[in-house]
Design an enzyme around this catalytic site. Structure first.
Site, PDB file in Angstrom:
ATOM      1  N   HIS A  67       0.841  -1.202   0.000  1.00 56.44           N
ATOM      2  CA  HIS A  67       0.000   0.000   0.000  1.00 56.44           C
ATOM      3  C   HIS A  67       0.873   1.247   0.000  1.00 56.44           C
ATOM      4  O   HIS A  67       0.670   2.156  -0.809  1.00 56.44           O
ATOM      5  CB  HIS A  67      -0.933  -0.006   1.211  1.00 56.44           C
ATOM      6  N   ASP A  84       6.137  21.850 -26.455  1.00 55.42           N
ATOM      7  CA  ASP A  84       6.073  20.508 -25.872  1.00 55.42           C
ATOM      8  C   ASP A  84       7.094  20.471 -24.744  1.00 55.42           C
ATOM      9  O   ASP A  84       7.668  21.507 -24.376  1.00 55.42           O
ATOM     10  CB  ASP A  84       6.394  19.437 -26.936  1.00 55.42           C
ATOM     11  N   TRP A 120       7.036   0.120   3.922  1.00 56.26           N
ATOM     12  CA  TRP A 120       7.520   0.830   2.733  1.00 56.26           C
ATOM     13  C   TRP A 120       8.892   1.450   2.978  1.00 56.26           C
ATOM     14  O   TRP A 120       9.590   1.785   2.038  1.00 56.26           O
ATOM     15  CB  TRP A 120       6.524   1.897   2.283  1.00 56.26           C
ATOM     16  N   SER A 176      13.080   6.212 -14.080  1.00 59.21           N
ATOM     17  CA  SER A 176      11.939   6.950 -14.632  1.00 59.21           C
ATOM     18  C   SER A 176      11.811   8.330 -14.000  1.00 59.21           C
ATOM     19  O   SER A 176      11.660   9.336 -14.704  1.00 59.21           O
ATOM     20  CB  SER A 176      10.671   6.126 -14.402  1.00 59.21           C
ATOM     21  N   SER A 177      11.905   8.384 -12.685  1.00 53.25           N
ATOM     22  CA  SER A 177      11.745   9.674 -11.992  1.00 53.25           C
ATOM     23  C   SER A 177      12.835  10.650 -12.367  1.00 53.25           C
ATOM     24  O   SER A 177      12.574  11.840 -12.564  1.00 53.25           O
ATOM     25  CB  SER A 177      11.794   9.479 -10.475  1.00 53.25           C
ATOM     26  N   HIS A 217      13.252  11.919   3.356  1.00 54.69           N
ATOM     27  CA  HIS A 217      12.612  13.170   3.746  1.00 54.69           C
ATOM     28  C   HIS A 217      12.410  14.130   2.583  1.00 54.69           C
ATOM     29  O   HIS A 217      11.301  14.615   2.397  1.00 54.69           O
ATOM     30  CB  HIS A 217      13.264  13.852   4.944  1.00 54.69           C
ATOM     31  N   GLU A 268      11.925  13.174  -0.258  1.00 54.20           N
ATOM     32  CA  GLU A 268      10.853  12.491  -0.981  1.00 54.20           C
ATOM     33  C   GLU A 268       9.469  12.945  -0.516  1.00 54.20           C
ATOM     34  O   GLU A 268       8.572  13.140  -1.328  1.00 54.20           O
ATOM     35  CB  GLU A 268      11.006  10.973  -0.803  1.00 54.20           C
ATOM     36  N   TYR A 274       8.693  15.794   0.544  1.00 54.26           N
ATOM     37  CA  TYR A 274       8.437  17.122  -0.021  1.00 54.26           C
ATOM     38  C   TYR A 274       8.227  17.052  -1.511  1.00 54.26           C
ATOM     39  O   TYR A 274       7.523  17.890  -2.086  1.00 54.26           O
ATOM     40  CB  TYR A 274       9.570  18.090   0.343  1.00 54.26           C
ATOM     41  N   SER A 333      -1.733  27.206  -5.079  1.00 56.54           N
ATOM     42  CA  SER A 333      -1.428  28.610  -5.350  1.00 56.54           C
ATOM     43  C   SER A 333      -2.003  29.077  -6.685  1.00 56.54           C
ATOM     44  O   SER A 333      -1.981  30.268  -6.976  1.00 56.54           O
ATOM     45  CB  SER A 333       0.087  28.836  -5.350  1.00 56.54           C
ATOM     46  N   HIS A 393      15.030  13.106  11.973  1.00 54.18           N
ATOM     47  CA  HIS A 393      13.876  13.201  12.878  1.00 54.18           C
ATOM     48  C   HIS A 393      12.960  11.983  12.744  1.00 54.18           C
ATOM     49  O   HIS A 393      12.035  11.823  13.515  1.00 54.18           O
ATOM     50  CB  HIS A 393      13.099  14.509  12.674  1.00 54.18           C
ATOM     51  N   HIS A 394      13.232  11.144  11.730  1.00 59.62           N
ATOM     52  CA  HIS A 394      12.504   9.878  11.627  1.00 59.62           C
ATOM     53  C   HIS A 394      13.124   8.818  12.532  1.00 59.62           C
ATOM     54  O   HIS A 394      12.605   7.712  12.613  1.00 59.62           O
ATOM     55  CB  HIS A 394      12.523   9.374  10.185  1.00 59.62           C
ATOM     56  N   THR A 401       6.625  27.041   5.760  1.00 62.10           N
ATOM     57  CA  THR A 401       5.294  26.474   5.540  1.00 62.10           C
ATOM     58  C   THR A 401       4.218  27.426   6.061  1.00 62.10           C
ATOM     59  O   THR A 401       3.178  27.612   5.433  1.00 62.10           O
ATOM     60  CB  THR A 401       5.172  25.107   6.238  1.00 62.10           C
ATOM     61  N   LYS A 440       3.509  30.105   3.619  1.00 62.44           N
ATOM     62  CA  LYS A 440       2.619  29.658   2.541  1.00 62.44           C
ATOM     63  C   LYS A 440       1.164  29.694   2.991  1.00 62.44           C
ATOM     64  O   LYS A 440       0.301  30.231   2.298  1.00 62.44           O
ATOM     65  CB  LYS A 440       3.000  28.249   2.110  1.00 62.44           C
ATOM     66  N   ARG A 493       1.858   1.041  14.986  1.00 65.90           N
ATOM     67  CA  ARG A 493       1.460   0.914  13.586  1.00 65.90           C
ATOM     68  C   ARG A 493       1.876  -0.451  13.052  1.00 65.90           C
ATOM     69  O   ARG A 493       2.621  -1.180  13.712  1.00 65.90           O
ATOM     70  CB  ARG A 493       2.074   2.046  12.761  1.00 65.90           C
TER      71      ARG A 493
END
Lengths: 531, 292
Positions: A76, A105, A141, A169-170, A253, A255, A257, A268, A302-303, A328, A331, A450
């Site tokens: 998932h 293009d 994951w 790909s990315s 991290h 990732e 963002y 926006s 921080h993870h 943040t 924003k 979890r």
């Protein structure tokens, strides 16, 4: 002969049939492919989420075995992150950025096609692991070593190669977007006139190119540890399992963002349109995005507050993480200030955008709570974390993708979607999301871990509520699919502007947008700044 | 800006390349998973088929691009797109190596000293009492599981020669580039060929070094974290030198065919950027893997 072929192609639209999609070099076709792929993956990953929620409806084991439950949580997460959210944003970028910057293009059209067509193969391989001996990856994951090395099922090898393919790909997709934005802007479109969706994507693309190779590096080290006897993540040979976490989160991290900055861009655009005001504080939006991107590289640990880092590390990562609240906050302030005294209307895209601002902010606040190292020892790996990142990803990233879909569908198809169904979809999703994820804050604070198929009786009520919300949210997405299909097939015709308050080059093209966007770039040099 | 941006016709190369990549990944996965069992399966053939397909596609795709370029379809703007593309690709490569350098630094600065009991990380020291932290790590915490190397490679032998070879090759490549810009094609051919030769000699020394490591020093992938970091860093660097050499050979063949002129030679420049990047990575390796 080549020139003839080119001249020939410009005179007519796309060739009919399946091969149009397989061989295309057109940014709109490729954008559509990305978006459809993402929707399929969203529904696939969603079904896995429903398996999880169905099992958690009551305490005890009802539907699935714990082993399969672990495979579901892992798949998932992987599918939603790499298959649903990221391709959706790349699809939106493909469709909109050339139109927004006045380009014909994408900068590198053939590579664009390759970036997309790697993905179905990568995910076919990843999903195939579900049917392999020993089952699919079951280590979450985040695939922490040694769960993903010493104790992993054999299918981990295919998982590693699938991740490599997604990374290729990315990276190519990101390079294409950067080259398009930096090189194909219409004359007179200076960087500080660039639409914010393009700005946020430019920075996102930078993050992608910076961290996807690191992910490739870490899965390569896993592969070496599993099959070739190295000891990167094995302390017996002088390595360290914590090293895995450091490298993974150095990718991980930024990732997260990558999954939210394009959303900031979308919001926006939508809020000014439906508030009929210019975006408040355009330059500060750009600088805030850049600051968030910079900070994303220095907050990863921080993870890992509970892994046993030195005190200096805990403090550094705690404070650097809290710093993110500043840009943040800028924003969120700017979005609210844009709406202040605006002539607001509440069409579906605006509803999703407003829900984004409120619910993403809730996710941001729970993020601040998690950033406090001493209390994170209580929250770590509980449902509070699950609540936090689902608040920023579902009513954050996913809502922004839905908002963008409703906002730009009339431009893509030439038809308005069904506003009535759109509003139903919004309200059911809004209610469903909150019923699903809000109770998770409580069970998390109370200590429910979890990634667990069974739980103590004290968590039963809130889990039942969350499961009901999940099915409500999941089923209401069928309305979304139905609405899109109906909109593609026909509907009330849209003019080129589509929305009364919409501004930007993309709204100067007719709806549906022509197969080739700007064959001659529009000249903006005489006009004043858009912002 | 007045010329139209070239948008290519629909193309078979991307989808074929996707299939090739998929076959390679599937084959490699099957092959590697088979290693732990009896070792014989069809993965090898999938991998080879995929690799062969990829080689053909890369050739055909680049031939396509070269022909378009020589047909004059590419504007100055298109050229800039390629330049951005190559620059960011090299940046992604930098980050790929950064992951391995980062791992090396973390291991040396934190992980190994902590295993040796430094600071308040004493818990890991409980597992393997008597383990002493040192670098290069010759005595692993669990010497039965991971027997350490008997010695490591001295930086002042082959690695120093290799450093000089690669640094020289960057210079020779720059001379070739200068020759191209001044229109002296004999210079280009000579110095480009010399660069390729230096690359090949480098790879030969590298292979020799690996053989010595495996046969005489017991320095292998399995000899603990020193071997792991040593081989992953030098190994991926070696792969990049191999790729760079192949690319230089292609460029030399194109020069011999009369491609490139003083103004238009982005293919040459892209490969030379790549070569210089590989060179810089080696300097980092020489410093942090061999000397320090």
């Amino acid at each position: 002969m080549l020139t003839q072929a080119v001249a020939h192609e410009h005179h007519h639209g796309p060739p009919p049939g399946l091969m149009r999609w397989v061989l295309t070099t057109n940014h709109k076709d490729i954008g559509t492919l990305y978006l459809v792929f993402s929707l399929v993956m969203f529904l696939t990953g969603g079904c896995m989420a429903l398996v999880i929620r169905a099992e958690l409806f009551q305490p005890g084991l009802q539907l699935v075995q714990p082993e399969f439950f672990n495979q579901m949580t892992t798949m998932h997460g992987l599918i939603m992150v790499f298959g649903a959210v990221m391709p959706a944003f790349v699809g939106l970028a493909n469709w909109m950025i050339p139109m927004m910057v006045g380009a014909p293009d994408m900068a590198l059209p053939r590579m664009n096609n390759w970036s997309f067509w790697i993905l179905p193969f990568a995910f076919a391989m990843m999903l195939a692991t579900l049917f392999m001996e020993g089952g699919a990856p079951n280590f979450g994951w985040t695939f922490y070593a040694p769960l993903s090395t010493t104790y992993a099922p054999p299918s981990v090898t295919f998982f590693i190669f699938a991740v490599h393919m997604m990374g290729i790909s990315s990276i190519m997709g990101a390079i294409n977007i950067i080259a398009t934005i930096l090189n194909l802007r219409a004359p007179g479109m200076t960087m500080m006139k660039l639409p914010l969706f393009a700005w946020t994507w430019l920075i996102t693309a930078f993050l992608l190119i910076a961290v996807m190779p690191v992910l490739a590096g870490v899965v390569t080290m896993m592969l070496m540890d599993i099959h070739f006897g190295t000891s990167f993540f094995n302390a017996a040979g002088g390595g360290d399992p914590v090293l895995f976490q450091h490298i993974f989160w150095f990718f991980g991290h930024p990732e997260v963002y990558i999954m939210i900055l394009p959303a900031f861009g979308i919001i926006s655009h939508i809020i000014p349109t439906f508030a009929r005001k210019r975006l408040f504080g355009y330059p500060s939006m750009v600088y805030a995005t850049a600051s968030i991107a910079f900070l994303s590289f220095i907050v990863w640990a921080h993870h890992m507050f509970t892994v046993g880092m030195p005190l200096a590390g805990e403090l550094f990562f705690m404070f650097s993480t809290m710093l993110i609240a500043v840009p943040t906050g800028v924003k969120v302030f700017n979005w609210v200030a844009t709406m202040y005294r605006g002539s607001m209307t509440f069409e579906t895209p605006m509803l999703f955008a407003l829900a984004f601002v409120v619910l993403f902010t809730i996710g941001g606040f729970s993020g601040l709570m998690l950033a406090i190292a001493p209390v994170d020892f209580q929250y770590h790996d509980t449902y509070f974390v699950v609540a936090h990142f689902h608040y920023v990803l579902v009513p954050g990233a996913i809502f922004s993708i839905m908002a963008a879909t409703y906002y730009w569908l009339p431009k893509w198809t030439g038809n308005y979607y069904n506003e009535y169904l759109g509003k139903w979809h919004f309200w059911l999703s809004f209610v469903g999301v909150n019923i699903t994820f809000f109770p998770m804050h409580f069970i998390g604070l109370a200590g429910m871990p979890r990634r667990i198929p069974d739980y103590a009786l004290q968590f039963a009520d809130f889990n039942m509520v969350a499961s009901i919300g999940a099915f409500l949210f999941g089923l209401s997405q069928l309305l979304f699919v139905y609405n899109i299909i109906q909109c593609v097939r026909g509907g009330y015709g849209a003019d080129s502007r589509v929305w009364e308050g919409a501004e930007g080059l993309e709204w100067t093209l007719p709806s549906p947008a022509p197969y080739h966007s700007f064959t001659t770039p529009p000249d903006l040099r005489e006009q004043g700044g858009e912002h | 800006m007045t010329t139209q941006y070239y948008v290519p016709e629909r193309s078979y190369w991307p989808i074929l390349a996707s299939i090739g990549l998929f076959l390679m990944a599937l084959g490699a996965g099957t092959l590697i998973n088979g290693l732990q069992q009896d070792g014989s399966n069809h993965g090898k053939w999938l991998l080879l088929t995929g690799a062969a397909l990829m080689a053909c596609i890369v050739f055909a795709w680049f031939r396509n691009v070269v022909r378009e370029s020589r047909a004059g379809l590419y504007s100055a703007q298109m050229d800039r797109s390629f330049r951005w593309g190559m620059s960011w690709f090299i940046f992604s490569e930098v980050m790929f190596f950064a992951a391995f350098f980062g791992a090396l630094f973390y291991i040396r600065v934190f992980a190994v000293p902590w295993l040796g009991g430094e600071g308040d990380r004493g818990s890991s020291n409980l597992l393997w009492q008597g383990f002493t932290a040192e670098w290069p790590l010759l005595q692993n915490p669990d010497s039965e599981l991971f027997p350490g190397p008997s010695a490591v490679i001295s930086p002042w032998g082959v690695p120093l020669i290799n450093t000089l070879l690669l640094l020289t090759s960057s210079v020779t490549l720059t001379i070739a580039h200068k020759g191209l810009k001044t229109g002296s094609r004999a210079t280009v051919k000579l110095w480009l060929a010399l660069t390729i030769l230096l690359g090949i000699v480098f790879l030969g020394f590298q292979a020799e070094e690996y053989i010595v490591a495996y046969t005489e020093l017991d320095l292998t992938l399995k000899s603990g974290i020193y071997g792991a970091t040593f081989f992953i860093l030098t190994g991926f660097h070696g792969l990049h030198v191999t790729l760079g050499t192949v690319m230089l050979i292609v460029i030399l063949l194109r020069v011999l065919k009369g491609h490139f002129d003083a103004e238009q030679h982005f293919g040459f420049e892209a490969v030379s950027w790549y070569w210089h990047f590989v060179d810089v990575v080696w300097v980092g390796l020489f410093l942090f893997v061999y000397i320090l």
